[in-house]
Write an enzyme that holds these catalytic residues in place. Structure first.
Site, short mmCIF file in Angstrom:
data_model
loop_
_atom_site.label_atom_id
_atom_site.label_comp_id
_atom_site.label_asym_id
_atom_site.label_seq_id
_atom_site.Cartn_x
_atom_site.Cartn_y
_atom_site.Cartn_z
N TYR A 88 -63.85 52.26 69.77
CA TYR A 88 -63.92 52.94 68.48
C TYR A 88 -63.16 52.19 67.39
CZ TYR A 88 -65.36 57.04 71.29
OH TYR A 88 -65.99 57.90 72.15
N HIS B 101 -65.47 53.80 80.06
CA HIS B 101 -66.31 54.32 78.97
C HIS B 101 -67.79 54.36 79.35
CE1 HIS B 101 -66.49 54.44 74.26
NE2 HIS B 101 -67.35 55.27 74.81
#
Length: 272
Positions: A47, A105
């Site tokens: 992110y 992730h």
């Protein structure tokens, strides 16, 4: 706030997702959420906002034991040495000595699952992360991790909302007492324009989005991490916890199409 107990941690059932939040705007959003009472912040190295979140956490001065922070290692960094480097970088940006939950992730086609989880379990044994888990794993991959490697998985974070059926995954996770953490719980905003949800909302003095969120939070073993940068949206998501959906509402929601997947990149596993 309700909590899920998993692998020695208390996971607040409603958290703040931060995907696509950046810089000062991200910091302001996290500071706002913490001031409203959020105690579960979800981020990831991919992110690019861990430093902004670290600054917001430092400014908030909340007791560390009262705050849950999840971050994730990207799927290009799943070799043991790369996991270690990625973890160190995340911890430094977050300005923390320990994270509460560290997730893979996305799975990768060339990953070595036993070596990966040996590395992740070492981080847990060292006390640098309180728990480990996965995101975007399908049932076949989960079975390998849980039943063969016997890794102490604290959750599987996946896309889940009123427009996407995850019944087989939910049943598997429930059988193993592993929470499901729902990302995109509002189907990237699509729930807001659904007339069925809006009608249920009118009945309860709530929005369609609040109805969709409460539908998730009413399910055993499910947490949700809606992204919200505006204070009004953050508060609305918190207030969704107070709605009481009845059997008629649940039946109406069950009748909605459940085949809308918002997130499916080219490197995603074969969904069950």
């Amino acid at each position: 706030m309700e909590y899920l107990q998993t692998q020695g941690i208390s996971l607040p059932r409603l958290g703040l997702g931060t995907f696509r939040m950046q810089g000062d705007a991200c910091r302001a959003a996290v500071e706002s959420a913490l001031a409203l009472g959020y105690r579960h912040i979800d981020t990831a190295e991919m992110y690019g906002n861990e430093d902004a979140i670290g600054a917001a956490i430092a400014a908030a001065r909340i007791k560390r034991e009262d705050l849950h922070v999840t971050t994730k290692v990207w799927n290009e960094n799943l070799a043991p040495d790369a996991i270690g480097r990625a973890f160190d970088a995340s911890l430094k940006k977050l300005r923390l000595d320990v994270v509460d939950l560290y997730l893979v992730h996305w799975p990768s086609k060339n990953m070595n699952l036993p070596a990966m989880f040996e590395t992740l379990m070492k981080l847990k044994q060292e006390g640098r992360t309180r728990a480990i888990g996965v995101a975007n794993f399908n049932i076949a991959l989960l079975k390998t991790v849980v039943e063969e490697i016997k890794a102490p998985i604290a959750c599987n974070q996946i896309e889940y909302h009123v427009m996407l059926d995850q019944t087989p995954m939910r049943k598997y996770l429930a059988a193993k007492s592993i929470p499901l953490v729902a990302y995109c719980p509002l189907a990237q905003g699509r729930v807001a324009s659904d007339e069925t949800l809006a009608a249920i909302g009118r009945k309860h003095g709530a929005s369609a989005a609040q109805v969709a969120l409460k539908w998730l939070l009413d399910q055993d073993g499910v947490a949700a991490i809606p992204k919200a940068s505006r204070r009004e949206s953050q508060k609305a998501n918190l207030d969704a916890q107070n709605i009481g959906l009845d059997d008629e509402d649940i039946k109406a929601i069950a009748g909605l199409p459940k085949d809308k997947r918002c997130v499916s990149p080219g490197f995603a596993p074969a969904w069950d």
